[in-house]
Design a protein around this motif. Sequence first.
Motif, PDB file in Angstrom:
ATOM      1  N   LEU A   1      -7.788   1.510  -6.520  1.00 34.32           N
ATOM      2  CA  LEU A   1      -7.129   1.771  -7.489  1.00 34.32           C
ATOM      3  C   LEU A   1      -5.892   0.950  -7.873  1.00 34.32           C
ATOM      4  CD1 LEU A   1      -9.645   4.081  -9.917  1.00 34.32           C
ATOM      5  CD2 LEU A   1      -9.241   1.795  -9.896  1.00 34.32           C
ATOM      6  N   SER A   2      -5.105   1.887  -6.600  1.00 33.95           N
ATOM      7  CA  SER A   2      -3.448   1.511  -7.275  1.00 33.95           C
ATOM      8  C   SER A   2      -3.126   0.426  -6.385  1.00 33.95           C
ATOM      9  CB  SER A   2      -2.965   2.624  -6.734  1.00 33.95           C
ATOM     10  OG  SER A   2      -1.562   2.608  -5.756  1.00 33.95           O
ATOM     11  N   ASP A   3      -3.909   0.157  -4.967  1.00 31.82           N
ATOM     12  CA  ASP A   3      -3.540  -1.222  -4.175  1.00 31.82           C
ATOM     13  C   ASP A   3      -3.885  -2.506  -5.572  1.00 31.82           C
ATOM     14  OD1 ASP A   3      -3.520   0.854  -2.451  1.00 31.82           O
ATOM     15  OD2 ASP A   3      -5.172   0.065  -1.212  1.00 31.82           O
ATOM     16  N   TRP A   4      -5.176  -2.288  -5.535  1.00 32.15           N
ATOM     17  CA  TRP A   4      -5.496  -3.652  -6.999  1.00 32.15           C
ATOM     18  C   TRP A   4      -4.810  -3.014  -8.069  1.00 32.15           C
ATOM     19  CZ3 TRP A   4      -8.783  -6.652  -8.185  1.00 32.15           C
ATOM     20  CH2 TRP A   4      -9.283  -7.342  -9.381  1.00 32.15           C
ATOM     21  N   LEU A   5      -3.858  -2.445  -9.001  1.00 25.90           N
ATOM     22  CA  LEU A   5      -3.393  -2.672  -9.482  1.00 25.90           C
ATOM     23  C   LEU A   5      -2.195  -2.694  -9.165  1.00 25.90           C
ATOM     24  CD1 LEU A   5      -4.123   0.731 -12.012  1.00 25.90           C
ATOM     25  CD2 LEU A   5      -4.754  -2.370 -11.667  1.00 25.90           C
ATOM     26  N   SER A   6      -1.338  -2.859  -8.192  1.00 21.66           N
ATOM     27  CA  SER A   6      -0.515  -3.411  -7.760  1.00 21.66           C
ATOM     28  C   SER A   6      -0.592  -4.920  -7.369  1.00 21.66           C
ATOM     29  CB  SER A   6       0.176  -2.605  -6.633  1.00 21.66           C
ATOM     30  OG  SER A   6      -0.724  -3.004  -4.942  1.00 21.66           O
ATOM     31  N   GLY A   7      -1.441  -6.058  -7.473  1.00 24.27           N
ATOM     32  CA  GLY A   7      -1.196  -7.037  -6.895  1.00 24.27           C
ATOM     33  C   GLY A   7      -3.105  -7.149  -7.227  1.00 24.27           C
ATOM     34  N   PRO A   8      -4.286  -7.721  -8.834  1.00 22.06           N
ATOM     35  CA  PRO A   8      -5.254  -7.712  -8.044  1.00 22.06           C
ATOM     36  C   PRO A   8      -4.728  -9.187  -6.817  1.00 22.06           C
ATOM     37  CG  PRO A   8      -4.662  -7.537  -9.932  1.00 22.06           C
ATOM     38  CD  PRO A   8      -3.100  -7.626  -9.545  1.00 22.06           C
ATOM     39  N   ASP A   9      -5.167 -10.346  -6.722  1.00 24.41           N
ATOM     40  CA  ASP A   9      -4.642 -11.089  -6.208  1.00 24.41           C
ATOM     41  C   ASP A   9      -5.074 -11.023  -5.224  1.00 24.41           C
ATOM     42  OD1 ASP A   9      -5.999 -13.370  -6.874  1.00 24.41           O
ATOM     43  OD2 ASP A   9      -3.966 -14.933  -5.960  1.00 24.41           O
TER      44      ASP A   9
ATOM     45  N   ALA B   1       0.474  -1.366  -0.014  1.00 26.72           N
ATOM     46  CA  ALA B   1      -0.037   0.187  -0.340  1.00 26.72           C
ATOM     47  C   ALA B   1       0.911   1.505  -0.286  1.00 26.72           C
ATOM     48  CB  ALA B   1      -0.795  -0.156   0.902  1.00 26.72           C
ATOM     49  N   VAL B   2       1.403   1.304  -1.118  1.00 28.36           N
ATOM     50  CA  VAL B   2       2.426   3.087  -1.555  1.00 28.36           C
ATOM     51  C   VAL B   2       0.826   3.956  -1.294  1.00 28.36           C
ATOM     52  CG1 VAL B   2       3.892   4.079  -2.879  1.00 28.36           C
ATOM     53  CG2 VAL B   2       4.346   1.502  -2.722  1.00 28.36           C
ATOM     54  N   ALA B   3       1.658   4.801  -0.478  1.00 28.80           N
ATOM     55  CA  ALA B   3       0.274   5.432  -0.721  1.00 28.80           C
ATOM     56  C   ALA B   3       0.851   7.192  -3.027  1.00 28.80           C
ATOM     57  CB  ALA B   3       0.580   7.607   0.001  1.00 28.80           C
ATOM     58  N   ILE B   4      -0.346   6.476  -2.753  1.00 26.55           N
ATOM     59  CA  ILE B   4      -0.109   6.461  -4.429  1.00 26.55           C
ATOM     60  C   ILE B   4      -0.368   8.215  -4.461  1.00 26.55           C
ATOM     61  CG2 ILE B   4      -2.933   7.052  -5.269  1.00 26.55           C
ATOM     62  CD1 ILE B   4       0.275   4.990  -7.062  1.00 26.55           C
ATOM     63  N   GLY B   5      -1.017   8.976  -3.450  1.00 27.32           N
ATOM     64  CA  GLY B   5      -1.175  10.481  -3.796  1.00 27.32           C
ATOM     65  C   GLY B   5       0.183  11.855  -4.018  1.00 27.32           C
TER      66      GLY B   5
ATOM     67  N   SER C   1      -6.927 -11.285 -13.929  1.00 32.14           N
ATOM     68  CA  SER C   1      -4.815 -12.347 -13.669  1.00 32.14           C
ATOM     69  C   SER C   1      -3.997 -11.245 -14.942  1.00 32.14           C
ATOM     70  CB  SER C   1      -5.330 -13.792 -14.838  1.00 32.14           C
ATOM     71  OG  SER C   1      -5.626 -13.654 -16.296  1.00 32.14           O
ATOM     72  N   LEU C   2      -3.558  -9.958 -13.455  1.00 32.99           N
ATOM     73  CA  LEU C   2      -3.048  -9.637 -14.271  1.00 32.99           C
ATOM     74  C   LEU C   2      -1.744  -9.527 -12.908  1.00 32.99           C
ATOM     75  CD1 LEU C   2      -2.102  -6.928 -16.259  1.00 32.99           C
ATOM     76  CD2 LEU C   2      -3.388  -5.501 -14.334  1.00 32.99           C
ATOM     77  N   ASN C   3      -0.850  -9.770 -13.573  1.00 35.26           N
ATOM     78  CA  ASN C   3      -0.037 -10.253 -12.417  1.00 35.26           C
ATOM     79  C   ASN C   3       0.878  -8.779 -11.586  1.00 35.26           C
ATOM     80  OD1 ASN C   3       1.479 -12.449 -12.902  1.00 35.26           O
ATOM     81  ND2 ASN C   3       3.211 -11.479 -14.408  1.00 35.26           N
ATOM     82  N   GLY C   4       0.522  -7.188 -11.986  1.00 38.95           N
ATOM     83  CA  GLY C   4       0.404  -6.770 -11.174  1.00 38.95           C
ATOM     84  C   GLY C   4       1.180  -5.770 -11.465  1.00 38.95           C
ATOM     85  N   LEU C   5       0.830  -3.929 -11.448  1.00 32.84           N
ATOM     86  CA  LEU C   5       1.903  -3.387 -11.580  1.00 32.84           C
ATOM     87  C   LEU C   5       2.624  -2.511 -10.858  1.00 32.84           C
ATOM     88  CD1 LEU C   5      -0.578  -1.572 -14.409  1.00 32.84           C
ATOM     89  CD2 LEU C   5       0.953  -3.521 -14.751  1.00 32.84           C
ATOM     90  N   SER C   6       4.055  -3.014 -10.695  1.00 36.76           N
ATOM     91  CA  SER C   6       5.062  -2.466  -9.061  1.00 36.76           C
ATOM     92  C   SER C   6       5.273  -1.383  -9.346  1.00 36.76           C
ATOM     93  CB  SER C   6       5.746  -3.489  -9.337  1.00 36.76           C
ATOM     94  OG  SER C   6       6.810  -3.407 -10.413  1.00 36.76           O
ATOM     95  N   ASP C   7       5.131  -0.835 -10.444  1.00 39.61           N
ATOM     96  CA  ASP C   7       5.773   0.879 -10.714  1.00 39.61           C
ATOM     97  C   ASP C   7       4.670   2.071 -10.159  1.00 39.61           C
ATOM     98  OD1 ASP C   7       6.752   3.034 -11.131  1.00 39.61           O
ATOM     99  OD2 ASP C   7       7.760   2.987 -12.891  1.00 39.61           O
ATOM    100  N   PRO C   8       5.041   2.645  -8.553  1.00 39.93           N
ATOM    101  CA  PRO C   8       3.531   3.582  -8.315  1.00 39.93           C
ATOM    102  C   PRO C   8       3.320   4.461  -9.203  1.00 39.93           C
ATOM    103  CG  PRO C   8       5.418   3.387  -6.989  1.00 39.93           C
ATOM    104  CD  PRO C   8       5.780   2.453  -8.441  1.00 39.93           C
ATOM    105  N   ALA C   9       4.716   4.351 -10.005  1.00 39.49           N
ATOM    106  CA  ALA C   9       4.477   5.873 -11.626  1.00 39.49           C
ATOM    107  C   ALA C   9       3.767   5.390 -13.048  1.00 39.49           C
ATOM    108  CB  ALA C   9       6.289   6.185 -11.710  1.00 39.49           C
ATOM    109  N   LEU C  10       3.741   4.039 -13.186  1.00 36.44           N
ATOM    110  CA  LEU C  10       3.155   4.067 -13.627  1.00 36.44           C
ATOM    111  C   LEU C  10       1.756   3.713 -13.326  1.00 36.44           C
ATOM    112  CD1 LEU C  10       2.715   2.617 -16.297  1.00 36.44           C
ATOM    113  CD2 LEU C  10       3.093   0.267 -15.336  1.00 36.44           C
TER     114      LEU C  10
END
Length: 165
Positions: free
Chosen positions: A123-131, A48-52, A140-149
Amino acid sequence: MDGRGLNRSAVAVLLSIGVMVGAYGVARCLVPDTTPARLALMLPGHGAVAIGPYLQRADAGHGARMVEQICGGCHAFRAGADDVAGPNLFGVVGRPVASVSGYAYSDALHHAGSGRVWTEQALSDWLSGPDRFAPGTRMSLNGLSDPALRADIIVYLRTLRQPQD
Ligand code: HEC
């Protein structure tokens, strides 16, 4: 200077160039590339990286291109478009989780999202790791590890709304 002298200085020049290139290569191997954005994600916890702060310098144009590439095969993004493998994402920012009528969400997402809204942070938390967000989800998305993306994608998703909203 005779021919041998010239040869020697040529060899000396070549040698020093070789040493410089070699030293550069060695230095690049020894000194790690310290890009801080990725390190934050290796911290223990729930990702849970703060996305703000990332949203403030995010690039919606880049987000649009990435969404087309990464998400376009499974999601529609235009108002009224049919759901594809995943639900239509038009207007997703601010809408309750798992709320597109007629789309058959997994129990996993219903469960994880119950009473929640798709805020930018969610949304950020979801996209960083849906599972991790909804164990057993069908996305089935691996998760986007880059918060900037993730931030680029979220600010683009934010633009997908009716003008009067
Ligand atoms: C391989 C197909 C696939 C890809 C790629 C994919 N998704 Fe999904 N997505 C799904 C499915 C399937 C669901 C429904 C999940 C469930 O019910 O568990 C979903 C659900 C979602 C939801 C929840 C929507 C709601 O109405 O609650 C969001 C938000 C989302 N996806 C965003 C994205 C974004 C942004 C990307 C690209 C970075 C992406 N998805 C890439 C298949 C995909």
